[in-house]
Design a protein around this motif. Sequence first.
Motif, PDB file in Angstrom:
ATOM      1  N   THR A  58       8.403  15.327 -22.686  1.00 22.43           N
ATOM      2  CA  THR A  58       9.728  14.764 -22.941  1.00 22.43           C
ATOM      3  C   THR A  58       9.630  13.568 -23.883  1.00 22.43           C
ATOM      4  OG1 THR A  58      10.499  15.523 -20.781  1.00 22.43           O
ATOM      5  CG2 THR A  58      11.773  13.784 -21.845  1.00 22.43           C
ATOM      6  N   GLU A  59       8.657  12.702 -23.662  1.00 25.89           N
ATOM      7  CA  GLU A  59       8.468  11.532 -24.515  1.00 25.89           C
ATOM      8  C   GLU A  59       8.158  11.930 -25.954  1.00 25.89           C
ATOM      9  OE1 GLU A  59       5.296   7.912 -24.792  1.00 25.89           O
ATOM     10  OE2 GLU A  59       6.038   8.424 -22.792  1.00 25.89           O
ATOM     11  N   MET A  60       7.461  13.054 -26.136  1.00 28.20           N
ATOM     12  CA  MET A  60       7.120  13.527 -27.478  1.00 28.20           C
ATOM     13  C   MET A  60       8.248  14.348 -28.096  1.00 28.20           C
ATOM     14  SD  MET A  60       3.060  14.504 -27.205  1.00 28.20           S
ATOM     15  CE  MET A  60       3.324  15.878 -26.105  1.00 28.20           C
ATOM     16  N   LYS A  61       9.425  14.286 -27.481  1.00 26.90           N
ATOM     17  CA  LYS A  61      10.600  15.009 -27.978  1.00 26.90           C
ATOM     18  C   LYS A  61      10.424  16.524 -27.877  1.00 26.90           C
ATOM     19  CE  LYS A  61      12.542  11.171 -29.878  1.00 26.90           C
ATOM     20  NZ  LYS A  61      12.467  10.191 -28.853  1.00 26.90           N
ATOM     21  N   MET A  62       9.746  16.958 -26.830  1.00 29.21           N
ATOM     22  CA  MET A  62       9.547  18.378 -26.560  1.00 29.21           C
ATOM     23  C   MET A  62      10.225  18.728 -25.245  1.00 29.21           C
ATOM     24  SD  MET A  62       5.576  18.783 -27.618  1.00 29.21           S
ATOM     25  CE  MET A  62       5.091  18.860 -29.315  1.00 29.21           C
ATOM     26  N   GLY A  63      11.487  18.313 -25.140  1.00 23.16           N
ATOM     27  CA  GLY A  63      12.243  18.495 -23.906  1.00 23.16           C
ATOM     28  C   GLY A  63      12.411  19.947 -23.505  1.00 23.16           C
ATOM     29  N   ALA A  64      12.567  20.830 -24.478  1.00 20.65           N
ATOM     30  CA  ALA A  64      12.721  22.251 -24.157  1.00 20.65           C
ATOM     31  C   ALA A  64      11.448  22.790 -23.511  1.00 20.65           C
ATOM     32  CB  ALA A  64      13.060  23.049 -25.419  1.00 20.65           C
ATOM     33  N   THR A  68       2.430  15.494 -17.252  1.00 15.72           N
ATOM     34  CA  THR A  68       2.503  16.369 -18.422  1.00 15.72           C
ATOM     35  C   THR A  68       3.953  16.580 -18.826  1.00 15.72           C
ATOM     36  OG1 THR A  68       0.451  17.483 -17.841  1.00 15.72           O
ATOM     37  CG2 THR A  68       1.938  18.670 -19.309  1.00 15.72           C
ATOM     38  N   SER A  69       4.809  16.803 -17.861  1.00 15.62           N
ATOM     39  CA  SER A  69       6.228  16.980 -18.140  1.00 15.62           C
ATOM     40  C   SER A  69       6.816  15.722 -18.789  1.00 15.62           C
ATOM     41  CB  SER A  69       6.971  17.307 -16.848  1.00 15.62           C
ATOM     42  OG  SER A  69       8.323  17.557 -17.098  1.00 15.62           O
ATOM     43  N   ARG A  70       6.458  14.556 -18.282  1.00 14.69           N
ATOM     44  CA  ARG A  70       6.945  13.294 -18.839  1.00 14.69           C
ATOM     45  C   ARG A  70       6.483  13.122 -20.286  1.00 14.69           C
ATOM     46  NH1 ARG A  70       5.263   8.692 -20.392  1.00 14.69           N
ATOM     47  NH2 ARG A  70       3.119   9.009 -19.738  1.00 14.69           N
ATOM     48  N   LYS A  71       5.231  13.438 -20.537  1.00 15.17           N
ATOM     49  CA  LYS A  71       4.686  13.298 -21.895  1.00 15.17           C
ATOM     50  C   LYS A  71       5.365  14.255 -22.863  1.00 15.17           C
ATOM     51  CE  LYS A  71       0.151  11.568 -20.529  1.00 15.17           C
ATOM     52  NZ  LYS A  71      -1.276  11.910 -20.386  1.00 15.17           N
ATOM     53  N   ALA A  97       9.266  20.990 -21.884  1.00 18.38           N
ATOM     54  CA  ALA A  97       9.173  20.362 -20.567  1.00 18.38           C
ATOM     55  C   ALA A  97      10.050  21.096 -19.567  1.00 18.38           C
ATOM     56  CB  ALA A  97       9.579  18.895 -20.654  1.00 18.38           C
ATOM     57  N   GLU A  98      11.233  21.501 -20.013  1.00 18.79           N
ATOM     58  CA  GLU A  98      12.161  22.242 -19.150  1.00 18.79           C
ATOM     59  C   GLU A  98      11.552  23.572 -18.707  1.00 18.79           C
ATOM     60  OE1 GLU A  98      16.270  24.634 -19.917  1.00 18.79           O
ATOM     61  OE2 GLU A  98      16.131  22.631 -20.786  1.00 18.79           O
ATOM     62  N   LEU A  99      11.013  24.325 -19.648  1.00 17.13           N
ATOM     63  CA  LEU A  99      10.407  25.610 -19.299  1.00 17.13           C
ATOM     64  C   LEU A  99       9.143  25.410 -18.464  1.00 17.13           C
ATOM     65  CD1 LEU A  99      10.514  28.665 -19.407  1.00 17.13           C
ATOM     66  CD2 LEU A  99       9.266  28.577 -21.565  1.00 17.13           C
ATOM     67  N   TYR A 100       8.394  24.369 -18.741  1.00 15.40           N
ATOM     68  CA  TYR A 100       7.205  24.054 -17.949  1.00 15.40           C
ATOM     69  C   TYR A 100       7.596  23.835 -16.481  1.00 15.40           C
ATOM     70  CZ  TYR A 100       3.035  21.440 -16.447  1.00 15.40           C
ATOM     71  OH  TYR A 100       1.929  20.984 -15.777  1.00 15.40           O
ATOM     72  N   GLN A 101       8.686  23.121 -16.260  1.00 11.53           N
ATOM     73  CA  GLN A 101       9.172  22.901 -14.900  1.00 11.53           C
ATOM     74  C   GLN A 101       9.611  24.216 -14.258  1.00 11.53           C
ATOM     75  OE1 GLN A 101      12.190  19.890 -15.257  1.00 11.53           O
ATOM     76  NE2 GLN A 101      10.699  18.248 -15.499  1.00 11.53           N
ATOM     77  N   GLN A 102      10.299  25.050 -15.021  1.00  7.16           N
ATOM     78  CA  GLN A 102      10.724  26.353 -14.499  1.00  7.16           C
ATOM     79  C   GLN A 102       9.522  27.207 -14.133  1.00  7.16           C
ATOM     80  OE1 GLN A 102      13.420  28.286 -17.219  1.00  7.16           O
ATOM     81  NE2 GLN A 102      14.723  26.481 -17.354  1.00  7.16           N
ATOM     82  N   GLN A 103       8.499  27.179 -14.965  1.00  4.06           N
ATOM     83  CA  GLN A 103       7.291  27.949 -14.674  1.00  4.06           C
ATOM     84  C   GLN A 103       6.635  27.469 -13.389  1.00  4.06           C
ATOM     85  OE1 GLN A 103       4.603  27.932 -18.016  1.00  4.06           O
ATOM     86  NE2 GLN A 103       5.847  29.349 -19.197  1.00  4.06           N
TER      87      GLN A 103
END
Length: 57
Positions: free
Chosen positions: A11-17, A6-9, A19-25
């Motif tokens: 980022t690939e969809m240009k939703m890096g922010a 999910t995090s990779r997807k 993805a970053e918060l998802y990882q923090q969560q």
Amino acid sequence: MMNQETSRKLTEMKMGAMAELYQQQGQNKDYRAMDFDDRFNLLVDYGYDCRKSNGGH
């Protein structure tokens, strides 16, 4: 539990922010007490705010 795919997807969809918060969560136990809607709202708000502050990028 954070899903790497999910995090990779995100980022690939240009939703890096988001993805970053998802990882923090995934790493912060305080988020686990929150329901899905609250966590999702945080992700969307964070992504939206990052895009607005970067001129739409």
